[in-house]
Design an enzyme around this catalytic site. Structure first.
Site, PDB file in Angstrom:
ATOM      1  N   THR A 196      -2.894  29.791  12.660  1.00  0.00           N
ATOM      2  CA  THR A 196      -3.558  31.025  12.239  1.00  0.00           C
ATOM      3  C   THR A 196      -3.232  32.158  13.205  1.00  0.00           C
ATOM      4  O   THR A 196      -2.999  31.917  14.397  1.00  0.00           O
ATOM      5  CB  THR A 196      -5.090  30.836  12.199  1.00  0.00           C
ATOM      6  OG1 THR A 196      -5.730  32.090  11.978  1.00  0.00           O
ATOM      7  CG2 THR A 196      -5.611  30.248  13.501  1.00  0.00           C
ATOM      8  N   ASP A 197      -3.251  33.372  12.693  1.00  0.00           N
ATOM      9  CA  ASP A 197      -3.038  34.523  13.571  1.00  0.00           C
ATOM     10  C   ASP A 197      -4.227  34.774  14.493  1.00  0.00           C
ATOM     11  O   ASP A 197      -4.137  35.549  15.449  1.00  0.00           O
ATOM     12  CB  ASP A 197      -2.723  35.782  12.754  1.00  0.00           C
ATOM     13  CG  ASP A 197      -3.842  36.234  11.835  1.00  0.00           C
ATOM     14  OD1 ASP A 197      -4.879  35.544  11.755  1.00  0.00           O
ATOM     15  OD2 ASP A 197      -3.683  37.275  11.165  1.00  0.00           O
ATOM     16  N   GLU A 198      -5.360  34.109  14.243  1.00  0.00           N
ATOM     17  CA  GLU A 198      -6.530  34.308  15.086  1.00  0.00           C
ATOM     18  C   GLU A 198      -6.320  33.809  16.514  1.00  0.00           C
ATOM     19  O   GLU A 198      -7.104  34.146  17.407  1.00  0.00           O
ATOM     20  CB  GLU A 198      -7.753  33.646  14.454  1.00  0.00           C
ATOM     21  CG  GLU A 198      -8.152  34.290  13.144  1.00  0.00           C
ATOM     22  CD  GLU A 198      -9.498  33.823  12.626  1.00  0.00           C
ATOM     23  OE1 GLU A 198     -10.421  33.640  13.444  1.00  0.00           O
ATOM     24  OE2 GLU A 198      -9.629  33.645  11.405  1.00  0.00           O
ATOM     25  N   TYR A 212     -13.230  28.307  17.021  1.00  0.00           N
ATOM     26  CA  TYR A 212     -12.213  27.950  16.027  1.00  0.00           C
ATOM     27  C   TYR A 212     -10.826  28.341  16.494  1.00  0.00           C
ATOM     28  O   TYR A 212      -9.904  27.512  16.525  1.00  0.00           O
ATOM     29  CB  TYR A 212     -12.522  28.633  14.690  1.00  0.00           C
ATOM     30  CG  TYR A 212     -11.316  28.715  13.774  1.00  0.00           C
ATOM     31  CD1 TYR A 212     -10.703  27.560  13.304  1.00  0.00           C
ATOM     32  CD2 TYR A 212     -10.785  29.955  13.393  1.00  0.00           C
ATOM     33  CE1 TYR A 212      -9.586  27.632  12.479  1.00  0.00           C
ATOM     34  CE2 TYR A 212      -9.683  30.031  12.568  1.00  0.00           C
ATOM     35  CZ  TYR A 212      -9.085  28.868  12.111  1.00  0.00           C
ATOM     36  OH  TYR A 212      -7.980  28.950  11.300  1.00  0.00           O
ATOM     37  N   LYS A 254      -7.428  26.080  17.593  1.00  0.00           N
ATOM     38  CA  LYS A 254      -6.118  26.242  16.961  1.00  0.00           C
ATOM     39  C   LYS A 254      -5.056  26.628  17.993  1.00  0.00           C
ATOM     40  O   LYS A 254      -3.892  26.217  17.887  1.00  0.00           O
ATOM     41  CB  LYS A 254      -6.192  27.288  15.853  1.00  0.00           C
ATOM     42  CG  LYS A 254      -7.073  26.897  14.680  1.00  0.00           C
ATOM     43  CD  LYS A 254      -6.573  25.645  13.967  1.00  0.00           C
ATOM     44  CE  LYS A 254      -5.370  25.925  13.100  1.00  0.00           C
ATOM     45  NZ  LYS A 254      -4.951  24.726  12.329  1.00  0.00           N
TER      46      LYS A 254
END
Length: 342
Positions: A147-149, A171, A175
């Site tokens: 994810t880009d997060e 989260y 990741k």
């Protein structure tokens, strides 16, 4: 351990037996439907020589066998109920598998704030357990879905894959840890593994805790929709089918050990997104929107530069206007799918 080298760009790649972990979730199930029913979905055939596609899914609250309903009849599909933390089960299902695409993850930021442990177990320990099993079973190719997060928040400009990882939620921290494992397993073991970092996905079959289906379903039920803070947080929106197209590009052409951003090219504030959804259902802002306190550690803006992937042939096909219209229409027409999930 005999990990095969990655295919070169332009090579003809044959994947006959493929494992998709988390394949009953939103993005994973779209990938499976796309792979098994490409002609119906008017897309390219990602696995022209496919003999078996194995879906491994724990069937947590977000995993749903109904998501696989459209391809349940396909003789090439085999479903296995299980956890990527189960090493023995992984050894059983990975025998003879050519490629693995790892979608399995806990993904909801709000849930991670209130209960981080499940996110560490699945997103970090689960990834490590899966990667170890791929090594033991000489899997030729692994793609890990991220994810880009993991980048945190950016005020101006866009992240490249070389930008530092600065996660701000449990989260995204989990990741980011998995991303480091991707790098380490390639560097240490020579594993043919790549990762993707996608922007916010939307589309049919998305669990209604995510913002677009949450807002659509609440409005259909006559409820108000909650808008965090001032509504000026910015996200880039990516249709799930474009995401899956990008994954196929990485699978077949990606460099081992490398990460690839996948963007949709449609940056919107949450306030703008809310307006689009209200307009699509002909609802009024003043009567349908309530402002709520901002999320803890809420990232202000996400923006990815996906030129590395575009150089390999990726290009999103779905405009946001049409993609959102189609998505809203799907939820309008599929109340029996989402109402039991509430």
């Amino acid at each position: 351990m005999g990990i095969s080298p990655a295919p070169e760009v332009g090579d003809t790649v044959t994947w006959r037996r493929v494992l998709v972990t988390g394949g009953a979730g939103f993005i994973g199930s779209h990938y499976v439907r796309r792979a098994l029913d490409a002609e119906k979905l008017a897309t390219t055939v990602p696995f022209p020589d496919l003999s078996e596609l194995i879906v491994l899914d724990k069937l947590t609250y977000a995993g749903n066998m109904a998501n696989l309903g459209p391809v349940a009849h396909d003789s090439r599909l085999r479903f296995v109920h299980g956890d990527i933390c189960d090493a023995q089960l992984l050894d059983d299902v990975l025998t003879g598998v050519d490629a693995v695409i790892n979608f399995a993850a806990e993904t909801h930021v709000d849930r991670s704030i209130h209960g981080p442990q499940d996110f560490i177990i699945t997103n970090v320990v689960g990834a490590q357990t899966l990667f170890d099993a791929c090594l033991r079973n000489d899997v030729s190719r692994v793609v890990h879905i991220g994810t880009d997060e993991v980048y945190g928040s950016i005020d101006v400009g866009s992240w490249t894959e070389d930008s530092p990882l600065q996660p701000n939620s449990p989260y995204s921290a989990a990741k980011a840890a998995a991303e480091m494992l991707v790098r380490a397993y390639h560097a240490t073991y020579g594993m043919c593994i790549s990762s993707t970092r996608c922007s916010n996905n939307y589309g049919p079959y998305q669990f209604p805790e995510k913002v677009i289906p949450a807002f659509v379903t609440r409005l259909l039920l006559g409820e108000k929709v909650p808008l965090y803070g001032d509504g000026q947080n910015v996200r880039d929106w990516l249709h799930v089918d474009d995401h899956c197209q990008g994954i196929d590009v990485v699978l077949n052409r990606g460099e081992p050990g490398a990460s690839y951003n996948i963007g949709g090219g449609e940056e919107l504030t949450n306030r703008e997104l809310t307006a689009h959804i209200l307009n699509s259902l002909q609802r009024d802002w003043d009567t349908c929107v309530e402002y709520v306190p901002d999320r803890l550690g809420h990232d202000r803006r996400y923006s990815v530069n996906d030129s590395r992937l575009r150089a390999l042939g990726y290009s999103p096909k779905n405009s946001f206007a049409q993609g959102l219209a189609d998505t809203v229409a799907w939820y309008v027409d599929h109340r029996p799918w989402w109402e039991p999930l509430l």
